[in-house]
Design a protein around this motif. Structure first.
Motif, short mmCIF file in Angstrom:
data_model
loop_
_atom_site.label_atom_id
_atom_site.label_comp_id
_atom_site.label_asym_id
_atom_site.label_seq_id
_atom_site.Cartn_x
_atom_site.Cartn_y
_atom_site.Cartn_z
N LEU B 306 0.82 -1.22 0.00
CA LEU B 306 0.00 0.00 0.00
C LEU B 306 0.86 1.27 0.00
N ALA B 307 2.07 1.17 0.50
CA ALA B 307 2.90 2.35 0.70
C ALA B 307 3.06 3.21 -0.56
N PRO B 308 3.29 2.61 -1.72
CA PRO B 308 3.49 3.45 -2.91
C PRO B 308 2.28 4.33 -3.25
N GLN B 309 1.08 3.97 -2.75
CA GLN B 309 -0.10 4.78 -3.03
C GLN B 309 -0.10 6.09 -2.24
N SER B 310 0.77 6.19 -1.24
CA SER B 310 0.80 7.42 -0.45
C SER B 310 1.74 8.44 -1.08
N VAL B 318 11.72 4.00 0.68
CA VAL B 318 12.06 2.67 1.23
C VAL B 318 11.54 1.58 0.30
N THR B 319 10.27 1.70 -0.13
CA THR B 319 9.74 0.63 -0.98
C THR B 319 10.40 0.65 -2.35
N ASP B 320 10.74 1.85 -2.83
CA ASP B 320 11.48 1.91 -4.10
C ASP B 320 12.79 1.14 -4.02
N PHE B 376 -1.66 10.68 3.00
CA PHE B 376 -2.40 9.45 2.73
C PHE B 376 -3.84 9.81 2.42
N SER B 377 -4.36 9.29 1.32
CA SER B 377 -5.75 9.57 0.98
C SER B 377 -6.67 8.92 2.02
N GLU B 378 -7.90 9.43 2.08
CA GLU B 378 -8.85 8.87 3.03
C GLU B 378 -9.06 7.38 2.79
N GLU B 379 -9.16 7.01 1.48
CA GLU B 379 -9.39 5.61 1.13
C GLU B 379 -8.19 4.75 1.58
N LEU B 380 -6.99 5.28 1.35
CA LEU B 380 -5.80 4.52 1.72
C LEU B 380 -5.74 4.31 3.23
#
Lengths: 596, 596
Positions: B306-310, B318-320, B376-380
């Motif tokens: 999920l992290a890349p969506q933020s 880090v995830t990259d 972070f989006s509300e959905e995320l």
């Protein structure tokens, strides 16, 4: 589990069941069509059979590759052995396993030391120690280790039932006052400091009594950096205990109970108690030794008062010099020891410091006779014979020397003759106590010449004197007897102990006699003396040599046979090959790091 | 015996009998006409009374000199305490002893560490260790030593009943392959050679299996020349065992039975079996540690996908880089940790190598909120909340790092928060297994820079791979999992073991991967390799840390509290005053003789 049963489990009642066994190929017999294998594990031997029609041909073929000490897993059906083929030697000897499945778990090179029951020849000890993993497979060694386990467990249970606490004392610690050479262990963390390996937990167990533990016991590893002997290892194990609020009699009664239990449980022998107690003085007088073998007689008779009546120069000069003339009478010895036998005994006593061996044979008329008879009147010989209770066919052997010299020679003769004439049942067990040892002895030889002739402690400087000996601390230390007691089994000291001094005034007197001044005492025993000042209860204890106990209970001759991984005389040869010693090359590097 | 009863024996049913007790003066109260003394020994406390008319006046007078920790012997009559004066705290609290005879057995200086029950303040540890003989008198220390004795006895009995043999392995021996620094002991007899003290009996117990002993057990002293820590002593004790013809499951089942017995006998807890087993991989995934504390939850949730969506830069970078974003959700944590609390947690994770601490509080509407919420989006955040099972009032804490970095941080947070929020009953005992450890790990730091990045054995080079991992020895060693198992109690590794390789081919592959060539293998493990060639059975074992077991079963915080004579951090200060370390001055001389 890789097996359903062990090789010692199966009986006729298991007939028809399918089982799986694992073990070592003890022996195998190929009879063309198939193979018989004696499969061995710690629990026993079971015959496993690779035969048609039960065993498929491919497994019979595979079984032909099996060799001694291969490790296998076999599955098959339990069946009675054919009529007349039962093997009564083994508990599983009435059945056999008809193999249907075989798995080779591991191969073995041809063993240089065979553990097989079918091989009765024991290889030399060097080879055994080099291949200890094979030697330890031999059933006799497994019995030794199991006996050791049982004695240890028996001791632990006995003391646990009596509310003793098993407390572990340090291996890395202070030097203790036993007097042998300590092993030293350099500490890396505290640079330039050393630990000492304990010669016994003596100081710690005294501190535990002062700390109120009341009853302490431990199977403790102890260390002495000394040369190896047949009965001595640099690392040894003792059953170590200490009690508070007791006296010497309580410790002996306690150990009497242990002996009764072990003898009953392990040897099915009923030992009557209390075990006989003999003072040190009596032991020296009657047997010339403080650990007399009481399985036979040959008691020493003192003839010093008669010696001056003879014309025998040796006796006269010894008694003139204040020495002693003592003798033993060997029943039937005149026939057992020929002229040559006497010569051998003479050589033997010379090895013990005697100049020669005076003797009499008792002839058929009951008259003492020998080449020295002419120096003794008929009446004198008759008087001696009466004192010695000499009978026709007996042999009388003399020692004329200082007291301790006669003790040494006559003890040596007793022991040798006891063995040579088989004066005892080798399976007999004789337990007794020797008590009331001298507190002090004069130092005879020492590194430090100044110490010679001075008093030293026969046990250690914390040993308490008998109540009626306390006054002798002032007037005659030689007369002081200690609350000390040794357990003797078949002429071996199996253990010993003492009641400790808890009275600071008595302790101070003993230190004074031993030439230990306040500063030295503080330096060597400071932390114990400190503890003694804060409410020390009356206390005492004992230590029994576990290795020796196992040796004596198991009838072994060699202490190495009751230790799984002993140190050896030839340790240097084995250093890189057998467990027990460090590889020096590998460790040199570490030693440099440790700044040794 | 100097007494008829102990200070814990007497009851109302003994009323009217004349008895003799011995013990220490725990406390005394002078009331003018006479004296009350609480007399203490290991077994309890009995009130002894010096009062007219029972006590003669001269004894009352003498009793006035008694002080704390004096050792006395008293004789008198057992009587019920006066109405309403019974002390329910002590088993002998309903009676008192009316003294008719008194003997002072020993005096005590005023104790700097009071063992008296009536003193509740515990002095600092340095003082306690310096006067260990007084510290060990304290009832809590006596309970520790008695518990240790009971656990040891319980273990020994359990294994004895299962046909294990207790075999003593050498203390003076070869170096073993555990990898810590050995203590070295110079031998006087074999000049220039050294023994090593064992880090474990590993090699010896494997040899015992090869020697056919089938089931070996020993309470073994082990040594590592390393720095002291609160939970580590240079000398420690392990329950050590080994079995033949078994697999990993058998060892765990065996120890399950031991745990059930000890928990029942010592704590009266019923432990259901089999104990839960979790693989190493699962433990790291769910708890970030190979010895997870399962008394509470706080499981780790992986949010890397999920992290890349933020828009949060830290997470993205880090995830990259192939790292992980993981989190724990702390129920009720939002209220427990104020702003300042979060700051403290941030400092804490920085100490574990994190750069900062990202977090969300879950507000009353169940929405994740904090200073980073805007990234972070509300959905995320809703999706994250669902994954984390986040409820209003919870606190979500993140770690973004390489895999092992996130493990370290989140394990640290779990442990800290578990303690701070008291998420478990301190008396609860949680037992489980972590199994299937990796065979190999990449060496990260070492004295030898050439070793970095090379494979090293996670346990030791004799550890067997899982059957379905054997092929990975060739294709992907990182995937190899071992027949290894650790017993975990309340988040501590209480012990661990492995099945050993008995197949020479597999052993040779493992040596190859570890970069151990034939000559090195022969040099370091020659005598074990030699033994393995003569019919080694499949075998494996385990070692449990006795010191730690006692600590955990007894609820002690400090390992020194369960060892009678521990080594201390301040050992150099205590060197000449407390037992445990050698007096360097005295031993320097000996060291010279030994040519150190």
């Amino acid at each position: 589990m890789l097996r359903t049963h062990t090789c010692g489990d199966l009986r006729l009642t298991d007939k028809g069941t399918t089982v799986t066994l694992c073990g070592w190929v003890d022996s195998y017999r190929d009879h063309g069509g198939g193979l018989f294998v004696d499969l061995r594990d710690r629990y026993g031997i079971t015959q496993v059979v690779f035969n048609p029609p039960d065993t498929p041909q491919d497994i019979i073929d595979a079984s032909k590759d099996l060799r001694a000490e291969y490790v296998i897993q076999v599955t098959g059906k339990v069946e009675p052995r054919p009529e007349g083929m039962a093997n009564r030697k083994h508990a599983s000897g009435e059945i056999e396993l008809r193999v249907t499945e075989l798995k080779l778990l591991n191969k073995s090179k041809a063993p240089p030391v065979s553990p097989s029951e079918s091989i009765t020849e024991i290889p030399n000890e060097d080879l055994r120690l080099k291949h200890r993993f094979l030697d330890l497979r031999r059933p006799v060694m497994q019995r030794a280790m199991i006996l050791r386990d049982k004695i240890t467990k028996g001791m632990r249970d006995y003391f646990a039932d009596l509310n003793f606490i098993d407390v572990e004392t340090p291996i890395l610690g202070r030097s203790t006052p036993e007097g042998a050479r300590d092993y030293l262990v350099p500490s890396r963390v505290h640079h330039g400091k050393f630990y000492a390996l304990p010669q016994s937990p003596q100081l710690y167990k005294q501190i535990l009594m002062i700390a109120g533990y009341d009853r302490y016991v431990q199977v403790a590893r102890c260390f002495r950096d000394e040369d190896l002997r047949a009965d001595r290892q640099p690392e040894f194990t003792q059953l170590d205990l200490e009690m508070a609020f007791i006296d010497d009699d309580d410790i002996m009664t306690l150990i009497d109970g242990l002996v009764v239990k072990l003898a009953k449980d392990l040897l099915d022998i009923d030992v009557p108690t209390p075990l006989p107690r003999m003072t040190y003085d009596e032991a020296m007088r009657r047997f010339g030794h403080d650990a007399p073998d009481l399985r036979y007689g040959l008691e020493i008779v003192d003839l010093t008062d008669l010696a001056p009546q003879s014309d025998f120069g040796v006796f006269k000069s010894v008694t003139d010099a204040g020495g002693h003339v003592r003798a033993i009478c060997v029943p039937g010895g005149a026939n057992h020891y020929s002229r040559r036998g006497i010569d051998a005994l003479t050589e033997f006593v010379k090895g013990l410091g005697a100049k020669g061996l005076a003797y009499f044979r008792v002839n058929e008329e009951g008259v003492l006779d020998s080449n020295i008879a002419k120096f003794f009147s008929e009446e004198l010989r008759a008087e001696m014979g009466t004192r010695l209770d000499a009978k026709p066919g007996d042999l009388v052997l003399f020692s004329a020397d200082k007291w301790l010299g006669t003790c040494k020679v006559l003890h040596g003769l007793r022991k040798k003759i006891g063995e040579e004439m088989k004066l005892y049942d080798p399976k007999a067990m004789n337990f007794s106590w020797v008590v009331q040892f001298p507190m002090f002895e004069r130092t005879e030889d020492a590194d430090n010449p100044q110490a010679i002739g001075k008093w030293s402690a026969m046990h250690h400087p914390f040993t308490a004197p008998l109540d009626d000996s306390v006054d002798h601390l002032d007037d005659d230390p030689a007369k002081c007897r200690a609350k000390a007691y040794d357990l003797i089994i078949n002429g071996y000291e199996a253990g010993g102990g003492t009641i400790r001094i808890h009275d600071p005034e008595v302790q101070s007197k003993v230190f004074g006699l031993l030439g230990i001044d306040k500063e030295t005492a503080q330096d060597r025993f400071g932390f114990l003396l400190e503890a003694l000042a804060y409410g020390a209860p009356p206390h005492g204890g004992i230590a029994l040599g576990l290795d020796r106990m196992v040796m004596l209970f198991g009838g072994f001759d060699n202490i190495r046979d009751v230790i799984a991984f002993p140190k050896t005389q030839k340790a240097t040869d084995l250093m890189t090959e057998a467990p027990g010693l460090v590889d020096a090359k590998q460790l040199k590097e570490l030693a440099i790091k440790t700044d040794l």
